[in-house]
Design an enzyme around this catalytic site. Sequence first.
Site, PDB file in Angstrom:
ATOM      1  N   LYS A 113      22.668  -3.178  -7.172  1.00 12.85           N
ATOM      2  CA  LYS A 113      21.765  -3.773  -6.163  1.00 12.85           C
ATOM      3  C   LYS A 113      21.727  -5.296  -6.318  1.00 12.85           C
ATOM      4  O   LYS A 113      21.737  -6.034  -5.333  1.00 12.85           O
ATOM      5  CB  LYS A 113      20.350  -3.179  -6.305  1.00 12.85           C
ATOM      6  CG  LYS A 113      20.298  -1.689  -5.984  1.00 12.85           C
ATOM      7  CD  LYS A 113      18.883  -1.169  -5.787  1.00 12.85           C
ATOM      8  CE  LYS A 113      18.204  -0.724  -7.035  1.00 12.85           C
ATOM      9  NZ  LYS A 113      16.963   0.060  -6.785  1.00 12.85           N
ATOM     10  N   TYR A 123       6.322  -0.179   3.494  1.00 12.64           N
ATOM     11  CA  TYR A 123       6.879   0.496   4.661  1.00 12.64           C
ATOM     12  C   TYR A 123       6.614   1.983   4.443  1.00 12.64           C
ATOM     13  O   TYR A 123       7.038   2.535   3.416  1.00 12.64           O
ATOM     14  CB  TYR A 123       8.383   0.228   4.655  1.00 12.64           C
ATOM     15  CG  TYR A 123       9.124   0.401   5.936  1.00 12.64           C
ATOM     16  CD1 TYR A 123       8.852  -0.414   7.036  1.00 12.64           C
ATOM     17  CD2 TYR A 123      10.144   1.338   6.038  1.00 12.64           C
ATOM     18  CE1 TYR A 123       9.585  -0.285   8.205  1.00 12.64           C
ATOM     19  CE2 TYR A 123      10.884   1.472   7.203  1.00 12.64           C
ATOM     20  CZ  TYR A 123      10.599   0.653   8.274  1.00 12.64           C
ATOM     21  OH  TYR A 123      11.325   0.778   9.426  1.00 12.64           O
ATOM     22  N   GLU A 130       1.053  -6.982  -3.579  1.00 14.23           N
ATOM     23  CA  GLU A 130       1.578  -6.007  -2.621  1.00 14.23           C
ATOM     24  C   GLU A 130       0.432  -5.361  -1.838  1.00 14.23           C
ATOM     25  O   GLU A 130      -0.592  -4.997  -2.418  1.00 14.23           O
ATOM     26  CB  GLU A 130       2.366  -4.940  -3.388  1.00 14.23           C
ATOM     27  CG  GLU A 130       3.032  -3.926  -2.486  1.00 14.23           C
ATOM     28  CD  GLU A 130       4.018  -3.056  -3.244  1.00 14.23           C
ATOM     29  OE1 GLU A 130       4.878  -3.594  -3.978  1.00 14.23           O
ATOM     30  OE2 GLU A 130       3.918  -1.829  -3.119  1.00 14.23           O
ATOM     31  N   ARG A 135      -7.089  -4.275  -2.073  1.00 14.62           N
ATOM     32  CA  ARG A 135      -8.373  -4.719  -2.623  1.00 14.62           C
ATOM     33  C   ARG A 135      -8.121  -5.924  -3.529  1.00 14.62           C
ATOM     34  O   ARG A 135      -7.186  -5.922  -4.328  1.00 14.62           O
ATOM     35  CB  ARG A 135      -9.024  -3.609  -3.448  1.00 14.62           C
ATOM     36  CG  ARG A 135      -9.411  -2.442  -2.591  1.00 14.62           C
ATOM     37  CD  ARG A 135     -10.167  -1.397  -3.372  1.00 14.62           C
ATOM     38  NE  ARG A 135     -10.522  -0.316  -2.493  1.00 14.62           N
ATOM     39  CZ  ARG A 135     -11.576  -0.283  -1.696  1.00 14.62           C
ATOM     40  NH1 ARG A 135     -12.405  -1.317  -1.687  1.00 14.62           N
ATOM     41  NH2 ARG A 135     -11.821   0.736  -0.914  1.00 14.62           N
ATOM     42  N   ALA A 144       6.536   6.043   4.323  1.00  8.59           N
ATOM     43  CA  ALA A 144       7.635   6.977   4.077  1.00  8.59           C
ATOM     44  C   ALA A 144       8.382   7.264   5.379  1.00  8.59           C
ATOM     45  O   ALA A 144       7.776   7.531   6.410  1.00  8.59           O
ATOM     46  CB  ALA A 144       7.087   8.265   3.483  1.00  8.59           C
TER      47      ALA A 144
END
Length: 300
Positions: A176, A57, A25, A281, A59
Site C-alpha cells: 500500500k 465511509y 476521526e 465527541r 460499510a
Amino acid sequence: MTFAERPVSAPLFEDLPGDISVSFEFFPPKTEKMEEQLWDAITQLAPLDPSFVSVTYGAGGSTRERTHSTVSRLVRETQLVPAAHLTCVGASKDEIAEIADQYWEAGVRHIVALRGDPPPSSGGVFTPHPQGYAGAADLVAGLKARHDFDISVAAYPEVHPEAASADADLDNLKRKLDAGANRAITQFFFSTDAYFRFLDKVLAAGISAPILPGIMPVTSFAAIRRMSGNTEIPGWLEIMFEGLDERPGPRALVAAVAAADLCRRLYEGGVRDLHFYTLNRAEQAYAICQLLGLRPKPGA
Ligand SMILES: Cc1cc2nc3c(=O)[nH]c(=O)nc-3n(C[C@H](O)[C@H](O)[C@H](O)COP(=O)(O)OP(=O)(O)OC[C@H]3O[C@@H](n4cnc5c(N)ncnc54)[C@H](O)[C@@H]3O)c2cc1C
C-alpha cells in the site's frame, strides 16, 4: 530515564511540552441532531490545530453522500485539512474514479484508502466488484494515477483478521505504501507492546512512512468487542470498566484516563503523532490532548 524507572512521586503528566501532532476521526451524521453534535465536536477540537480531520465511509459505501457533504462542508467552512475515507466494497473502478474526481474538484486532497469490510450477507468473505479494485493497495494505485492525493491507509498492529499471517499482512502494508500511500493509521489497540513490536517489524521491513497509532477511548465495551477483531482486550481494562455499563458519566471519565495513560506511554516511547477515533465527541480527545501538554493554537 525509562518510563518504568520514573520515581513514583513523579506526576504522570508533569511538564509535557505539548510537542505532539494530532488528527481526529469523525463519522458522517445521520440526523440533524447528530450533525449538530458533530459540528460542536469539530468546533471544540479545531483550536488544537490537528494535522488533518478524517470522515469515515459507511460499510459498502452506504454513507457516500453524507461523507461527501461533511467533507465538503469542512473545506468550505473551516481551515482544517479534511481527509475522506473511501472503500472498494461494492464499487467499480469507474464509480471510484467519479468519487475521487468529485473530491478533487471540491478541494479535498487527502484520502484514507481502504478495502472495507465484506457485507454481512457475504459470510465474512470479501469478493471484489467485477470491475472493482481487489484491495486497498490497488485502490491506492488507482487513486494516485487519477490525482496526486495525499493518501493514508490502515495498519493492524495485532494483524488483520483475514490475513494469512503477520508477515503477509506486513507485506500488504508495504504494498500500500509502495503504491503511493504516505502514512498508515492503525486499528485501535490497548497494548503499547503490541504497537511497539509492530513498529519494530515495520522498520525491519524497510518502511519509513509514519504509522499513526489510532486511539479509541472506550465508550462502550460491547462496541469495542464487536469491532475488536484481533485486538487484545486486556483483563485489567475489563476490570477497570467493571459495573460501568449503566453509568455513562463515570465510564467516559475512566475511558479518558485509560486512553490518556496509553498515550502517555506511547509518548514515552517516542510517539509524537496521534490519531483519535472521536466518535464525534470532543471531550475525551480534548482532555487527553490537554494532559499531553497540547494547548489551543491562537487563531486556529
Ligand atoms: C484507520 C482505519 C480507518 C477505517 N475506516 C473505515 C471506513 O471509513 N469505512 C469502512 O468501511 N471501513 C473502515 N475501516 C475498516 C477496514 O475497511 C477493514 O479493516 C477492512 O477489513 C480491511 O481494509 P484494509 O484497507 O486494511 O484492506 P487491505 O489492506 O486490502 O487488506 C485486507 C486483507 O486482505 C489481505 N490481503 C491484501 N492483499 C492481499 C494479497 N495480495 N494476498 C493475500 N492477502 C492479501 C490483508 O492482509 C488483509 O488481511 C478502517 C480501518 C482502519 C484501521
